[in-house]
Design an enzyme around this catalytic site. Structure first.
Site, PDB file in Angstrom:
ATOM      1  N   LYS A  31       0.853  -1.179   0.000  1.00 44.94           N
ATOM      2  CA  LYS A  31       0.000   0.000   0.000  1.00 44.94           C
ATOM      3  C   LYS A  31       0.897   1.239   0.000  1.00 44.94           C
ATOM      4  CE  LYS A  31      -3.867  -2.294   2.241  1.00 44.94           C
ATOM      5  NZ  LYS A  31      -4.941  -2.223   3.253  1.00 44.94           N
ATOM      6  N   ILE A  85      -9.546   6.656  -1.310  1.00 47.24           N
ATOM      7  CA  ILE A  85      -8.885   6.330  -0.047  1.00 47.24           C
ATOM      8  C   ILE A  85      -8.035   7.502   0.438  1.00 47.24           C
ATOM      9  CG2 ILE A  85      -7.372   4.697   1.145  1.00 47.24           C
ATOM     10  CD1 ILE A  85     -10.017   3.512   0.125  1.00 47.24           C
ATOM     11  N   CYS A 102      -1.664   9.326  -8.224  1.00 46.74           N
ATOM     12  CA  CYS A 102      -2.873   9.141  -7.421  1.00 46.74           C
ATOM     13  C   CYS A 102      -3.876  10.267  -7.670  1.00 46.74           C
ATOM     14  CB  CYS A 102      -2.528   9.090  -5.933  1.00 46.74           C
ATOM     15  SG  CYS A 102      -3.985   8.854  -4.893  1.00 46.74           S
ATOM     16  N   LYS A 141       4.720   4.726 -11.654  1.00 48.36           N
ATOM     17  CA  LYS A 141       3.308   4.488 -11.952  1.00 48.36           C
ATOM     18  C   LYS A 141       2.703   5.736 -12.558  1.00 48.36           C
ATOM     19  CE  LYS A 141      -0.682   2.060 -10.091  1.00 48.36           C
ATOM     20  NZ  LYS A 141      -1.188   1.290  -8.930  1.00 48.36           N
ATOM     21  N   ASN A 151      -2.508   4.159 -13.524  1.00 49.38           N
ATOM     22  CA  ASN A 151      -3.345   4.231 -12.326  1.00 49.38           C
ATOM     23  C   ASN A 151      -4.815   4.349 -12.738  1.00 49.38           C
ATOM     24  OD1 ASN A 151      -4.185   4.651  -9.591  1.00 49.38           O
ATOM     25  ND2 ASN A 151      -2.233   5.619  -9.142  1.00 49.38           N
ATOM     26  N   THR A 152      -5.683   4.634 -11.782  1.00 47.36           N
ATOM     27  CA  THR A 152      -7.124   4.694 -12.050  1.00 47.36           C
ATOM     28  C   THR A 152      -7.511   5.914 -12.878  1.00 47.36           C
ATOM     29  OG1 THR A 152      -7.395   5.783  -9.907  1.00 47.36           O
ATOM     30  CG2 THR A 152      -7.768   3.414  -9.991  1.00 47.36           C
ATOM     31  N   THR A 200      -8.473  -4.533  -8.639  1.00 41.68           N
ATOM     32  CA  THR A 200      -9.884  -4.763  -8.336  1.00 41.68           C
ATOM     33  C   THR A 200     -10.241  -6.247  -8.393  1.00 41.68           C
ATOM     34  OG1 THR A 200     -10.440  -2.571  -9.190  1.00 41.68           O
ATOM     35  CG2 THR A 200     -12.233  -4.153  -9.032  1.00 41.68           C
TER      36      THR A 200
END
Length: 306
Positions: A47, A73, A132, A167, A194-195, A268
């Site tokens: 994490k 998060i 992020c 990333k 990433n997302t 996920t």
């Protein structure tokens, strides 16, 4: 599992399988670090780790969406010293390479985090998170443009002597150019990506589901977008790429590798099935057989004629 060779290499790092657990997914509780739970997994990203502890975002943090999920998060973590004191021994002795996901904060903060992790030892690679979407002032702000991405990698490369993964964010308007800038500053591999930014609506309350309004979208819904980005980035750089975004099946993994990725990160998928790594690997031999190849490395770049 199968006797077919599923091993891959990310630079100098050898993995037993091409499936890496993405950051933010794998719990630190001891029960998740047994050989049975880790079957099919090539490496595990921790994490997020920042210099100081973070409490994360307020309000709703996870929201289900069609063919995926959103999260906000906010990089909650115990800080680098908390990680070293509480979790370092567990993640570095589990039999799988441990990749430390490091938050890109202010340069001196990230450099200090990396130096402490380096002194602690046992970390196979650092994954610099410049992507992020759920925090202000750092996170994906570093990864959108070439100049800031290069600056972040330059800062990390000054102090981190081991393999350095970076990333990327899908929010960049020119991911190929950002990837090349990252490569030029000495990164050893790229994680793409990433997302994606999304939004949930709480229909009962008639207001956005998340306090920050936007959140990171992951899961099968974004797989075609991630695959496209992997294709673009692999055409721009020579360093290894890990495809990340919606990987759920063996065919997804193979598709990422055919586009040029050397391995994949799955996130996920593990929320739905803690054995996702084993199940993805169990499906890969059928893909290899269909394409008449003997190992998973033969898939890398196949669709590009490599």
């Amino acid at each position: 599992m199968t006797n077919i060779d599923l091993s891959v290499k990310i630079g100098s790092l050898e993995l037993e399988s091409p499936v890496v657990v993405a950051s933010g997914v794998w719990p630190y509780e001891a029960e998740f670090w047994s050989a049975e739970k880790l079957e099919g997994i090539g490496a595990i990203c921790t994490k997020a780790i920042s210099l100081n502890p973070r409490s994360g975002n307020k309000g709703v943090r996870v929201w289900e969406s069609t063919a995926g999920m959103m999260n906000s998060i906010g990089l909650q973590n115990v800080g680098v010293q908390g990680f070293i004191d509480k979790y370092h021994a567990r993640v570095t002795t589990c039999g799988k390479p441990a990749v430390a996901n490091v938050v890109m904060e202010r340069e001196f903060e990230t450099e200090e985090t990396l130096m402490r992790l380096q002194d602690a030892g046992g970390i196979a690679a650092a994954e610099l998170n410049i992507s992020c979407p759920n925090v202000d002032g750092d996170g994906m702000a570093w990864g959108v443009e070439t100049c800031s991405a290069a600056q972040a990698v330059r800062s990390a490369r000054k102090v981190w002597k081991g393999p350095l993964w970076v990333k990327m964010t899908p929010q960049s308007p020119n991911p190929a150019a950002v990837a090349k800038a990252i490569e030029d500053e000495g990164a050893d591999a790229l994680v793409v990506a990433n997302t994606w930014l999304g939004m949930g609506m709480d229909m009962a309350k008639g207001k956005p589901a998340f306090d920050r309004v936007v959140a990171g979208l992951s899961g099968p819904a974004i797989f075609p977008l991630a695959l496209r980005m992997v294709w673009q980035v692999c055409g721009a750089v020579k360093i290894p790429v890990l495809g990340c975004g919606g990987v759920t099946t063996g065919e997804d993994c193979a598709a990422m590798m055919m586009a040029g990725a050397s391995a994949v990160e799955a996130g996920t998928a593990f929320f739905r099935d803690v054995k996702a790594g084993a199940h993805i690997c169990a499906e890969l031999p059928a893909v290899l057989h269909a394409h008449r190849v003997e190992n998973v490395r033969a898939l890398i770049g196949m669709a590009r004629g490599n």
